[in-house]
Design an enzyme around this catalytic site. Structure first.
Site, PDB file in Angstrom:
ATOM      1  N   LYS A 179      -2.617   6.987  -5.005  1.00 26.38           N
ATOM      2  CA  LYS A 179      -2.256   6.758  -3.598  1.00 26.38           C
ATOM      3  C   LYS A 179      -1.238   7.809  -3.117  1.00 26.38           C
ATOM      4  CE  LYS A 179      -5.154   3.560  -3.486  1.00 26.38           C
ATOM      5  NZ  LYS A 179      -5.263   2.120  -3.458  1.00 26.38           N
TER       6      LYS A 179
HETATM    7  C1  LIG Z   1      -6.013   0.864  -3.673  1.00 27.94           C
HETATM    8  C2  LIG Z   1      -6.444  -0.150  -2.667  1.00 27.94           C
HETATM    9  C3  LIG Z   1      -6.237  -1.520  -2.844  1.00 27.94           C
HETATM   10  C4  LIG Z   1      -5.737  -2.123  -4.128  1.00 27.94           C
HETATM   11  O1  LIG Z   1      -4.611  -1.584  -4.642  1.00 27.94           O
HETATM   12  P1  LIG Z   1      -4.348  -1.662  -6.235  1.00 27.94           P
HETATM   13  O2  LIG Z   1      -2.929  -1.237  -6.325  1.00 27.94           O
HETATM   14  O3  LIG Z   1      -5.294  -0.719  -6.876  1.00 27.94           O
HETATM   15  O4  LIG Z   1      -4.562  -3.066  -6.640  1.00 27.94           O
HETATM   16  C5  LIG Z   1      -6.585  -2.372  -1.829  1.00 27.94           C
HETATM   17  N1  LIG Z   1      -7.140  -1.922  -0.699  1.00 27.94           N
HETATM   18  C6  LIG Z   1      -7.377  -0.620  -0.500  1.00 27.94           C
HETATM   19  C7  LIG Z   1      -7.984  -0.194   0.795  1.00 27.94           C
HETATM   20  C8  LIG Z   1      -7.053   0.311  -1.484  1.00 27.94           C
HETATM   21  O5  LIG Z   1      -7.320   1.601  -1.280  1.00 27.94           O
END
Ligand SMILES: *Cc1c(COP(=O)(O)O)cnc(C)c1O
Length: 357
Positions: A179
């Site tokens: 991210k």
């Molecule tokens: C990455 C993501 C999640 C979940 O996050 P995690 O930390 O991987 O559990 C949820 N929604 C979206 C749109 C994402 O890109």
């Protein structure tokens, strides 16, 4: 191969983890509290509550609002499955609304048609770092008394009409390795509602306010201080990272000629978690991916299947749903590298490769 994403791990991140190990305070300690404070600051909310992941941030938020069996939550089918799975975890029913062709986000003008007496919340996803049209969504939520839970996992730092995502309703963020800022794993909930903040804190830690007195059913969705320490270093890099993504995206937008490039509407600040082109018309997207990969350009397909066609939802009776814009775009999208670690030469290679398609 130029990777589609690449976590930045500097000396400061490494030292921060070592310092936590030396301190012996490993879980939900001082670093977690500091990270919460900084996150609330970044999002201009009164509170931020750290969790173990973006998925658990969504799950906890839904529980905090007592959304459960018999309730409906309106969302987009063009998202990472966690957005939808969180609704399923609490026993509520996801109701899917089609997306806008230019922003890839939920089309707010289609929301009112699916509101029922069971509708409790709207769960917009700021996909790729591009904020949803929150003015329209807010208007509908106010009119019908609905909760807004924003999936801002891809959009930390993005804003709509000068208001940061995560501050329109209750916001959910991810600190997963790929991210815009990361902690390895981790999540964050942002809210300005004191009661919701309190419930979120309890739900993430077995329903406790006082140790070993459990006021409600809760979970272990805590963040470790090892992760928080990395997140703290990264949150100070957020502005620079997002600026680098923006400048990479601007370069690609200027130089890519052969494909549909993403355009940002006035009033929207996009943070370019993904840079997503469309290979449209008669051209074969999957063949384009093979070609780009052969040229050393990493790619991602976010996402190849509408959420309602994934196995567990198809089996639950959604299989016949057909949302035309989503169905169309799942076949056309390709995400290209846009992360802050791209060199000028990488960008040139990407431009030359894509312009051959
Ligand atoms: C990455 C993501 C999640 C979940 O996050 P995690 O930390 O991987 O559990 C949820 N929604 C979206 C749109 C994402 O890109």
């Amino acid at each position: 191969m130029i990777p589609i994403s690449k976590p930045f791990i500097g000396e400061a991140e490494k030292q921060a983890v070592m310092a936590v190990l030396d301190s012996g305070m490993l879980v939900q300690g001082p670093r977690t509290a500091q990270l919460e404070e900084k996150f609330a600051d970044v999002c201009s909310t009164r509170f931020a509550i750290a969790t173990s992941s973006g998925t658990t941030a969504l799950h906890v938020s839904l529980l905090a609002y007592e959304i459960g069996p018999g309730d409906e939550v309106i969302t987009t089918p063009f998202t990472f499955m966690a957005s939808v799975n969180a609704i399923l975890y609490v026993g509520a029913k996801p109701i899917f609304v089609d997306i806008e062709e230019d922003t890839f986000n939920i089309n707010p003008y289609l929301i009112e048609a699916v509101i029922s007496p069971r509708t409790k919340a709207i769960l917009p996803v700021h996909l790729y770092g591009y904020p949803c049209n929150m003015a329209e969504i807010q208007k509908i939520a106010d009119k019908h008394g609905l909760i807004i839970i924003e999936d801002a996992c891809q959009a930390v730092g993005a804003s709509f009409q000068n208001k940061t995502v995560g501050s329109f309703g209750t916001g959910c963020f991810s600190l997963y390795a790929t991210k815009n800022i990361m902690a390895g794993e981790g999540g964050m909930i942002t809210t300005s509602d004191e009661n919701i903040a309190k419930r979120c804190r309890m739900i993430r830690n077995h329903g406790m306010q006082r140790r070993y007195y459990h006021d409600m059913l809760g979970y272990n969705f805590r963040m470790s201080d090892l992760h928080a320490a990395i997140g703290l270093v990264q949150i100070d890099r957020l502005k620079d990272f997002n600026e680098a993504r923006k400048s990479n995206a601007a370069f690609l937008n200027t130089h890519l000629k052969s494909v549909v490039t993403p355009k940002v509407r006035p009033g929207y600040v996009h943070v370019w978690h993904q840079y997503t082109i469309r290979v449209d018309g008669e051209r074969d997207r999957d063949a384009a991916v093979v070609k780009l990969n052969e040229l050393g350009i990493g790619t991602g397909i976010f996402y190849p299947v509408p959420a309602y066609k994934q196995a567990h939802l198809a089996a639950a009776g959604y299989g016949d749903l057909y949302l035309p814009v989503t169905e169309h775009l799942v076949k056309e999208v390709i995400s290209l590298p846009v992360h802050p670690q791209l060199s000028q030469q990488d960008l040139q290679v990407i431009v030359e490769g894509v312009n051959q398609l």
